[in-house]
Design a protein around this motif. Structure first.
Motif, PDB file in Angstrom:
ATOM      1  N   VAL A  17       0.862  -1.177   0.000  1.00  9.34           N
ATOM      2  CA  VAL A  17       0.000   0.000   0.000  1.00  9.34           C
ATOM      3  C   VAL A  17       0.899   1.228   0.000  1.00  9.34           C
ATOM      4  N   ILE A  22      -3.463   0.226  -3.489  1.00 12.04           N
ATOM      5  CA  ILE A  22      -3.103  -1.129  -3.092  1.00 12.04           C
ATOM      6  C   ILE A  22      -2.620  -1.859  -4.341  1.00 12.04           C
ATOM      7  N   LEU A  51      -8.248  -7.590  -0.296  1.00 16.82           N
ATOM      8  CA  LEU A  51      -8.742  -6.213  -0.357  1.00 16.82           C
ATOM      9  C   LEU A  51      -9.481  -5.843   0.924  1.00 16.82           C
ATOM     10  N   GLY A  55      -8.841  -2.712   3.737  1.00 15.09           N
ATOM     11  CA  GLY A  55      -9.809  -1.625   3.769  1.00 15.09           C
ATOM     12  C   GLY A  55     -10.342  -1.208   2.417  1.00 15.09           C
ATOM     13  N   SER A  56     -10.421  -2.152   1.486  1.00 12.86           N
ATOM     14  CA  SER A  56     -10.929  -1.844   0.155  1.00 12.86           C
ATOM     15  C   SER A  56     -11.856  -2.970  -0.290  1.00 12.86           C
ATOM     16  N   ASP A  57     -12.294  -2.913  -1.543  1.00 12.14           N
ATOM     17  CA  ASP A  57     -13.113  -3.976  -2.112  1.00 12.14           C
ATOM     18  C   ASP A  57     -13.034  -3.910  -3.636  1.00 12.14           C
ATOM     19  N   LYS A  58     -13.658  -4.878  -4.279  1.00  8.64           N
ATOM     20  CA  LYS A  58     -13.546  -5.006  -5.730  1.00  8.64           C
ATOM     21  C   LYS A  58     -14.132  -3.825  -6.501  1.00  8.64           C
ATOM     22  N   ARG A  60     -13.382  -0.894  -6.021  1.00 10.07           N
ATOM     23  CA  ARG A  60     -12.347   0.137  -6.019  1.00 10.07           C
ATOM     24  C   ARG A  60     -11.115  -0.272  -6.844  1.00 10.07           C
ATOM     25  N   HIS A  89     -18.503  -0.809 -12.206  1.00 12.83           N
ATOM     26  CA  HIS A  89     -17.209  -0.625 -11.542  1.00 12.83           C
ATOM     27  C   HIS A  89     -16.127  -1.463 -12.209  1.00 12.83           C
ATOM     28  N   ALA A 113      -5.767  -1.337  -6.699  1.00 11.29           N
ATOM     29  CA  ALA A 113      -7.053  -0.826  -6.218  1.00 11.29           C
ATOM     30  C   ALA A 113      -6.818   0.413  -5.358  1.00 11.29           C
ATOM     31  N   ALA A 114      -7.827   1.263  -5.301  1.00  7.46           N
ATOM     32  CA  ALA A 114      -7.789   2.396  -4.388  1.00  7.46           C
ATOM     33  C   ALA A 114      -8.158   1.897  -2.999  1.00  7.46           C
ATOM     34  N   ARG A 115      -7.554   2.490  -2.001  1.00  2.89           N
ATOM     35  CA  ARG A 115      -7.837   2.078  -0.621  1.00  2.89           C
ATOM     36  C   ARG A 115      -9.118   2.710  -0.130  1.00  2.89           C
TER      37      ARG A 115
END
Length: 115
Positions: A17, A22, A51, A55-58, A60, A89, A113-115
């Protein structure tokens, strides 16, 4: 800038990160006794877990590279991908054929991915 290495090992970290992004290492299937669709679903489940830990998810994900051992598995991989990626997305994506490190792997996925 702070850099966080998630699950660091001797050769690689599962994720890094930096600057709000990420970077996941290439994720490969745990179960190699299944077809490309199931291997892809396995990898995507691992990505969901990583993820979430960060602290992220798909929704993002901004960029994805999918490596296939054989482009003949493109449609089978997309069955799992299309069921997984959230509508509206979809990330930028490239899919390439590559000789993977383990001949039993049909797919490897690397992403940002964005956090």
């Amino acid at each position: 800038m702070t850099i966080y290495r998630h699950q660091p090992g001797a050769r690689l970290s599962e994720a890094v990160v930096a600057n709000g992004l990420i970077f996941l290492a290439g994720q490969v299937p745990n179960n190699t006794d299944v077809d490309a669709t199931a291997q892809t679903a396995d990898v995507l489940a691992q990505i969901d877990k990583l993820l979430a830990e960060l602290g992220s998810d798909k929704s993002r994900i901004v960029d994805t590279t999918i490596f296939l051992a054989d482009l003949a598995d493109y449609d089978a991989m997309n069955v799992a991908w299309d069921a997984w990626v959230p509508a509206g997305h979809t990330p930028a994506r490239a899919t390439v054929q590559a000789k993977l490190a383990n001949p039993a792997w049909k797919v490897e996925i690397k992403l940002v991915a964005a956090r």
